[in-house]
Design a protein around this motif. Structure first.
Motif, short mmCIF file in Angstrom:
data_model
loop_
_atom_site.label_atom_id
_atom_site.label_comp_id
_atom_site.label_asym_id
_atom_site.label_seq_id
_atom_site.Cartn_x
_atom_site.Cartn_y
_atom_site.Cartn_z
N LYS A 148 0.82 -1.21 0.00
CA LYS A 148 0.00 0.00 0.00
C LYS A 148 0.86 1.26 0.00
N TYR B 172 1.05 4.10 -2.84
CA TYR B 172 0.66 5.47 -2.49
C TYR B 172 1.76 6.46 -2.86
N CYS C 224 -0.20 0.36 -10.28
CA CYS C 224 -1.45 -0.32 -9.89
C CYS C 224 -1.12 -1.44 -8.92
N ASP D 74 -14.54 -2.17 -1.24
CA ASP D 74 -14.32 -1.34 -2.42
C ASP D 74 -13.21 -0.34 -2.11
N TYR D 75 -12.39 -0.08 -3.10
CA TYR D 75 -11.24 0.80 -2.89
C TYR D 75 -11.46 2.15 -3.56
N THR D 76 -10.96 3.19 -2.90
CA THR D 76 -11.08 4.55 -3.42
C THR D 76 -9.70 5.17 -3.64
N GLU D 77 -8.67 4.33 -3.74
CA GLU D 77 -7.32 4.83 -3.95
C GLU D 77 -7.21 5.60 -5.26
N LYS D 78 -6.20 6.43 -5.36
CA LYS D 78 -5.97 7.23 -6.57
C LYS D 78 -5.23 6.45 -7.64
#
Length: 381
Positions: free
Chosen positions: A21, A25, A35, A45-49
């Motif tokens: 992670k 990040y 990715c 559910d993921y909200t990563e950029k």
């Protein structure tokens, strides 16, 4: 695109998942196209950029929340991921995600980095009594690393483990980091959290963070504390695992209910940071771990660790300077705790030194990782 492949990702809160992670990040923050590829966890559910690509999985018995992934039978996912134009893939484990990363690397003619994070033989031993099968599985793991373009280890002492398994190639040391490094107002956080937890001024607070499994030796902590139960301390366990119930029973049997508290799994990283700050001493008698993030996280909040002398995880600690070491027995662990309870200034000084010598920011690590990726891509080309 750079692909980070691992069989776990938060909310699985082990060291490898957090490493992936933080790689993702900070590489994303540094404008790298990155990715994550990992097994699917239902309801998450993921909200990563950055994209998180997930494939079909099932629970692993007795190993909640870990999951066994099947990327090749998840056809929509498999077709999609194989069409992604990767420039480099980085496998953080040798199993379903690692095998997928290796296949993509071969098919797309791109480099693959593989990090050796864990003592896989110990994981296999827990469920496989047959020595022949155990040796075959370890050999399969080593063949995976032999096929990688670069093999990374998170700490120098980990080389001994991978050599013991049979790997003869080159390894590169790439340290792990901590997101708590550089935290300000540690003493203020410490004061507030100790007040919230009801820790008096004359009590020492001990802390363990990690999976509640026998391999990490949490039972030794409880047995040692039972020998010094008259001393002024409070102990907090954070995490969960298959041995959780037996640890609860052990505490009850030894009459330590008023001394020891189990917090359970804590996914709120800011709250975890407050526990690290509040603690006087981080207790981690594991012989299983290679380069545990938790020791670095504790150090970043000026909390030194007590480790077992000779353990792989103890390599970064110099006794009485930036942490403490002791023998493997319950009596030796209890004796060391007794000594330290009587020397609070020694603990405080070791905590200050630990924050300066052990804690390294993930941003700094990611900068090194990015440079290493670029160097590998240049050589590969």
């Amino acid at each position: 695109m750079i692909g980070l492949f691992n069989d776990g990702f938060p909310p699985i809160m082990d060291g490898v998942s957090l490493t992936v992670k933080n790689y993702a990040y900070w590489l994303n923050r540094k404008n790298e196209n990155v990715c994550v590829v990992t097994p699917k966890i239902p309801g998450i559910d993921y909200t990563e950029k950055y994209p998180v690509y997930r494939y079909t999985s099932i629970p692993i018995p007795m190993r909640k929340p870990y999951r066994l992934g099947f990327p090749r039978i998840d056809l929509p996912f498999y077709e999609h991921i194989c069409k992604r134009p990767f420039s480099l893939v980085h496998a953080h484990c040798p199993f379903s995600s690692g095998e997928l990363a290796m296949r993509i690397a071969h098919n797309q003619h791109i480099p693959i980095v593989a990090t050796f994070h864990s003592k896989y033989r110990d994981d296999f031993k827990r469920v496989i009594p047959n020595k022949t099968l155990l040796s075959l599985l370890v050999r399969k793991v080593i063949r995976f690393y032999e096929a990688a373009d670069e093999v990374w280890i998170p700490q120098a002492a980990v080389e001994e483990t991978i050599r013991e398994y049979g790997y003869k190639g080159k390894v590169e040391i790439v340290d792990n980091g901590t997101e708590f490094s550089g935290s300000e107002n540690v003493q203020s956080i410490k004061t507030d959290m100790r007040k919230e937890l009801g820790i008096s001024k004359n009590e020492l607070m001990f802390l363990f963070v990690g999976q509640h499994i026998r391999e990490k030796n949490p039972g030794l902590i409880i047995d040692a504390l039972s020998l010094i139960k008259e001393k002024p301390f409070r102990m907090f366990f954070i995490g969960s695992g298959y041995a959780e119930d037996e640890l609860h029973q052990q505490v009850k049997r030894l009459g330590l209910e008023n001394k020891i508290k189990f917090i359970g799994t804590l996914t709120d990283r800011e709250q975890l940071k407050r526990y690290y700050a509040a603690a006087d001493l981080f207790l981690f008698p594991s012989l299983y771990d290679n380069a545990p993030l938790v020791v670095r996280e504790a150090a970043s909040m000026q909390t030194p660790s007590l480790l077992i002398s000779g353990a792989t995880s103890a390599e970064i600690v110099e006794d009485a300077r930036n942490g403490f070491l002791c023998g493997r027995s319950v009596a030796e662990f209890a004796e060391k705790l007794t000594e330290l309870i009587q020397s609070p200034e020694k603990i405080r000084q070791a905590g200050t030194n630990a924050s300066g010598t052990i804690a390294r920011s993930w941003e700094n690590v990611a900068e090194e990782v990015r440079d290493r990726y670029k160097s590998l891509l240049k050589r590969y080309a």
